[in-house]
Write an enzyme that holds these catalytic residues in place. Structure first.
Site, PDB file in Angstrom:
ATOM      1  CB  THR A  78      33.982  41.569  45.817  1.00 24.67           C
ATOM      2  OG1 THR A  78      34.452  42.411  44.767  1.00 24.67           O
ATOM      3  CG2 THR A  78      34.822  41.784  47.068  1.00 24.67           C
ATOM      4  N   GLY A  82      31.611  47.391  50.623  1.00 25.91           N
ATOM      5  CA  GLY A  82      30.993  46.551  51.650  1.00 25.91           C
ATOM      6  C   GLY A  82      31.574  46.922  52.994  1.00 25.91           C
ATOM      7  CB  CYS A 107      28.434  42.667  44.087  1.00 30.48           C
ATOM      8  SG  CYS A 107      30.018  43.516  44.291  1.00 30.48           S
ATOM      9  CG  HIS A 133      39.802  42.393  47.660  1.00 32.18           C
ATOM     10  ND1 HIS A 133      39.081  43.485  47.242  1.00 32.18           N
ATOM     11  CD2 HIS A 133      39.207  41.966  48.816  1.00 32.18           C
ATOM     12  CE1 HIS A 133      38.099  43.717  48.095  1.00 32.18           C
ATOM     13  NE2 HIS A 133      38.151  42.810  49.056  1.00 32.18           N
ATOM     14  CG  LEU A 183      36.671  52.337  48.676  1.00 41.47           C
ATOM     15  CD1 LEU A 183      37.580  52.345  47.441  1.00 41.47           C
ATOM     16  CD2 LEU A 183      36.070  53.721  48.880  1.00 41.47           C
ATOM     17  CB  ALA A 184      37.702  46.668  46.235  1.00 41.44           C
TER      18      ALA A 184
END
Length: 274
Positions: A123, A197, A226, A125, A209-210
């Site tokens: 993922t 995750g 993901c 960020h 979480l994001a």
């Protein structure tokens, strides 16, 4: 039951990961010592117990290095809220081929990369994304891991609903999703608005979480988010067409996390410019 929250503002991923690990290690150490009977019982075999005068005075620091909390201490952990500079993270069971560009290309873009110990695949960020890392003792909360992940998802579903976004879950895939297959009568392709995750040991959690608030979604074009090649990413701003501040979303998320986890969340530190 009380959980404390720290707003960290913008922080490099590596520094925040180290902070998570320090909190996680301290909680697991305290838990091990409590189960062993207190600080005088968690010392290594070659250490001596404290002399009577020390035991009678200030409570000795345990060999685990962690300050002790009493069994009735209300704090069940810490929640960190943060934004990161651009970075990609790959979970422990993730597939490297889900990163669609090479590391040199990432470096040229100013993005980092970390292979980390959470569940899930790859993922992103970055700025405009609200990242939430709960370091919690699930035993004290009375939650199993599956229920915990469900509580995180539900808190996000309730949060985005305040912005008029109907979201849900996709079978076999953690996180919060929009579109056909995620909600009854959902429209458009399946797309993820929040990745989840976690890692847990001795029922203590880290990672989390994001939630994409105002994230530049072009970053997701460089990965199979993901691990899914046929599902895209979206954000609150993309879905609503209006500017939204991550800090405002964070206030709502904390309120809903308190409800879904069954805790009181108390902020203990805050940085400017969050």
């Amino acid at each position: 039951m009380e959980v404390v929250c720290r707003w960290l503002g913008r922080m490099e991923y590596a520094a925040c990961w180290e902070l998570q690990r320090s909190l996680f290690d301290a909680m697991t150490a305290r838990k091990a010592c409590r189960r062993a009977g207190g600080p005088t019982h968690c010392r290594t075999a070659d250490e001596k117990l404290p002399p009577p005068e020390e035991a009678a005075g200030e409570r000795p620091r345990p060999a685990c290095g962690a300050p002790h909390a009493s069994d009735d201490d209300p704090a069940a952990g810490t929640i960190l809220l943060v934004e990161h500079p651009p970075v990609y993270t790959l979970g422990k069971s993730g597939r490297a081929e889900n990163l669609l560009v090479d590391r040199d290309s990432l470096a040229a873009l100013g993005a980092g990369f970390f292979h980390i110990d959470r569940g899930g695949d790859i993922t992103f960020h970055g700025p405009g994304q609200l990242v939430c890392y709960p370091i919690l003792d699930l035993e004290r909360l009375g939650l199993g891991l599956r229920d915990y992940i469900g509580a995180l998802e539900e808190a996000v579903i309730r949060t985005v609903a305040e912005y008029g976004i109907e979201a849900g879950r996709v079978a076999g895939a953690s996180g919060v999703w929009l579109g056909e297959g995620a909600i009854p009568g959902g429209r458009g392709p399946v797309r993820k608005i929040c990745a989840i995750g976690v890692r847990a040991s001795r029922y203590i959690t880290m990672h989390g979480l994001a939630l994409n608030v105002a994230t530049d979604l072009a970053w997701f074009a460089r990965i199979n988010p993901c691990g899914f090649a046929d599902r895209g990413a979206t954000s609150i701003e993309r879905e609503t067409g209006r500017s939204v501040a991550p800090a405002a979303v964070g206030e709502r998320l904390l309120r809903h996390l308190g409800a879904t986890l069954g805790v009181d969340i108390r902020r203990v530190a805050e940085t400017d410019g969050r």
